[in-house]
Design a protein around this motif. Structure first.
Motif, PDB file in Angstrom:
ATOM      1  N   ARG A 153     -35.205 -21.096 -25.036  1.00  0.00           N
ATOM      2  CA  ARG A 153     -33.918 -20.548 -25.464  1.00  0.00           C
ATOM      3  C   ARG A 153     -33.039 -20.197 -24.263  1.00  0.00           C
ATOM      4  NH1 ARG A 153     -31.693 -15.551 -26.490  1.00  0.00           N
ATOM      5  NH2 ARG A 153     -30.254 -15.465 -28.284  1.00  0.00           N
ATOM      6  N   THR A 169     -27.200 -11.263 -28.407  1.00  0.00           N
ATOM      7  CA  THR A 169     -26.526 -11.732 -29.617  1.00  0.00           C
ATOM      8  C   THR A 169     -27.169 -13.042 -30.057  1.00  0.00           C
ATOM      9  OG1 THR A 169     -24.892 -13.100 -28.474  1.00  0.00           O
ATOM     10  CG2 THR A 169     -24.368 -10.754 -28.746  1.00  0.00           C
ATOM     11  N   ASN A 170     -26.736 -13.534 -31.206  1.00  0.00           N
ATOM     12  CA  ASN A 170     -27.291 -14.778 -31.736  1.00  0.00           C
ATOM     13  C   ASN A 170     -26.357 -15.956 -31.497  1.00  0.00           C
ATOM     14  OD1 ASN A 170     -25.268 -14.119 -33.507  1.00  0.00           O
ATOM     15  ND2 ASN A 170     -26.449 -14.556 -35.368  1.00  0.00           N
ATOM     16  N   GLU A 173     -28.113 -19.243 -31.611  1.00  0.00           N
ATOM     17  CA  GLU A 173     -28.611 -19.525 -32.958  1.00  0.00           C
ATOM     18  C   GLU A 173     -27.489 -20.003 -33.876  1.00  0.00           C
ATOM     19  OE1 GLU A 173     -31.638 -17.733 -30.802  1.00  0.00           O
ATOM     20  OE2 GLU A 173     -29.575 -17.011 -31.047  1.00  0.00           O
TER      21      GLU A 173
END
Length: 219
Positions: A153, A169-170, A173
């Motif tokens: 990631r 934060t995402n 994603e």
């Protein structure tokens, strides 16, 4: 045939598959698993045929023409990447196919039925054009350059988003979710997979084995 360049044979020519195999080129019936399309053409609107093919996949096209030199020139002028006369030997056709594959390799990236034109930044899955936003494309390309391999990631955050720390934060994603919706939704097998607690990977899905609709290529 993993790792082997493949040609989609859109017409029947006995002996050509073996001549291609002798040069390390596999033969398949699905264009989405191939790096080159070889077809025969006689009495067909070549321009319309090539237009139909390129709408569905970005493969270079080698046409076998049952005609004279003028017919070969017309096929190339109409957009074929190369053309050979029907009287050419299978070994000669295979040699020209190998040359086309060598020239096109840096441009076209294929994983299963997913194709990426890295020059024009266009993407197809099973012949369906997929429109991606810039960051979605960058994410896909990062994953596609290491197919089947989980990518951390943090690496994707830096290379796709330009973030060298965990922002808490995402954001990544969100891009993954949007990309997954575009390349997986509506298809039988997902390609964008999550390795929980680590990152993401792109895995080849089984290819659609139906010949290209422009199998009117067949002479």
């Amino acid at each position: 045939m993993a790792g082997m360049p493949c040609a989609c044979l859109a017409f029947d020519r006995p002996g050509l598959a073996q001549a291609l195999a002798d040069r390390g080129i596999g033969s398949v019936t699905s264009p989405y698993a191939a790096t080159l399309l070889i077809g025969g053409c006689a009495g067909t609107d070549i321009g319309a045929l090539l237009g139909a093919i390129r709408q569905r996949c970005p493969l270079p096209v080698l046409l076998i023409i049952d005609g004279d030199e003028e017919a070969l020139i017309a096929a190339i002028d109409a957009g074929a990447d190369d053309a050979a006369p029907a009287i050419a030997s299978n070994r000669l056709v295979a040699a020209r196919a190998a040359a086309l594959i060598r020239r096109s390799a840096p441009r076209l990236l294929t994983i299963g039925d997913l194709a990426i034109d890295v020059v024009e930044r266009r993407v197809w899955r099973a012949g369906k054009p997929i429109e991606l936003l810039p960051r979605e494309y960058r994410l896909l390309l990062e994953l596609a350059q290491r197919p089947g391999e989980p990518i951390e990631r943090a690496v994707l955050l830096e290379r796709v988003c330009g973030i060298t720390f965990d922002p808490g934060t995402n954001v990544l994603e969100v891009h993954v979710s949007r990309l997954r919706a575009k390349i997986d939704r509506g298809f039988a097998s997902p390609m964008l997979l999550t390795d929980k607690g680590f990152g993401y990977r792109l895995a080849a899905a089984p290819c659609d084995t139906k010949p290209i609709e422009a199998a009117s290529v067949a002479s």
